[in-house]
Design a protein around this motif. Sequence first.
Motif, mmCIF file in Angstrom:
data_model
loop_
_atom_site.group_PDB
_atom_site.id
_atom_site.type_symbol
_atom_site.label_atom_id
_atom_site.label_comp_id
_atom_site.label_asym_id
_atom_site.label_seq_id
_atom_site.Cartn_x
_atom_site.Cartn_y
_atom_site.Cartn_z
ATOM 1 N N LYS A 198 2.355 1.859 -3.445
ATOM 2 C CA LYS A 198 1.347 2.371 -4.382
ATOM 3 C C LYS A 198 1.033 3.832 -4.095
ATOM 4 C CE LYS A 198 0.810 -1.313 -6.784
ATOM 5 N NZ LYS A 198 1.311 -1.299 -8.183
ATOM 6 N N ALA B 211 0.277 -6.786 -7.684
ATOM 7 C CA ALA B 211 0.559 -5.432 -7.196
ATOM 8 C C ALA B 211 1.898 -4.906 -7.685
ATOM 9 C CB ALA B 211 0.531 -5.413 -5.671
ATOM 10 N N GLN C 44 0.833 -1.213 0.000
ATOM 11 C CA GLN C 44 0.000 0.000 0.000
ATOM 12 C C GLN C 44 0.863 1.256 0.000
ATOM 13 O OE1 GLN C 44 -2.609 -0.404 3.375
ATOM 14 N NE2 GLN C 44 -3.376 -2.405 2.692
ATOM 15 N N ASP D 196 5.150 -3.748 -9.839
ATOM 16 C CA ASP D 196 5.442 -3.079 -11.103
ATOM 17 C C ASP D 196 6.274 -3.993 -11.992
ATOM 18 O OD1 ASP D 196 4.320 -0.425 -10.394
ATOM 19 O OD2 ASP D 196 5.900 -0.475 -8.881
#
Length: 336
Positions: free
Chosen positions: A130, A150, A127, A152
């Motif tokens: 992000k 989640a 989290q 990249d």
Amino acid sequence: MSISASKIIPFGNGGHIVESACRSLSIAASGLNALESRFADREFSATFLRVVGVIMNVRGRVIVTGIGKSGIVARKMTATLTSTGTPAIFLHPADAGHGDLGMITPDDVVLMLSHSGESTELGPIIQYCKRFAIPLAAMTAREQSTVALAADMCMLMPDVEEACPNALAPTTSTTVQMAFGDALAIALMEMRGFSADDFHKFHPNGRLGAQLVKVRELMAAGSDVPSVREDASLLDATIEMTRARLGGTAVVDRNGRLIGAFTDGDLRRTVTGKQNLTESVGRFMTAAPLAIGPEELASEALRLMHEKNIMLLFVCDNGKLVGAVHMHDLLHAGVA
């Protein structure tokens, strides 16, 4: 936890125990082979290259994280990256939500290890990445897992068979993680042109550091280096050897270039032959003696000494005498 005696298998001749160990190693080898095969996949290789590129260009550090056995591997990976020129730090997921998320800066990249990709403790870190656009690279074996989706950049590890007979204890999977971490660190190391000299800067102590010490760091220099001219007498050479206490003296020309060596052994042989101590040392020296450069590794100096069965090695820079190193000094420094 206690194990009842009835469940303990007798050793017998130990054959089945050896078979178990060999089976574990065979399964681990299969896992490593599977990992190597992953690089034949274009997407996997492209992701790996992208991760290497991001880490090479990141202004901050690599924040390595993982929980459980993956966390242990992450700690080792952190140590390997740091010692080979890539600044890295381990972030424990359990501490992340209690203030340690603050160690992640916008200049960093996060490398997350999770075999299952579903460890809940990793949630706050995901989290945070992000929210603040921190690059997140992941290593997981589950393509549709929370961590994989989640990330990249997701490096999909092979879904390997665990060596554990119950398929529960992380064994082969952590071996694969460890090997991949080493592969990543070495790739980065080579990209940076990280040399043995750089390695020594990070490993000055202990046996490893000793193997990377340069000759110049251990050699006698300046007035501590015994030397006489070719026309010096045997008596002068003996006095010089006694002064320096290295078991020999260099013989140099008028320009300070090494042309010979005269040792305790040479002196004993000369005295046994009843030579006059006023005679020139040049008649009894060993011409063109073995020498080494100051920037060579001390371990190479020791190898030459063992190979040529000598105790004293002179150090020359472009032919000129600049130092002398004795085997005792090398051994005392831990060079082997």
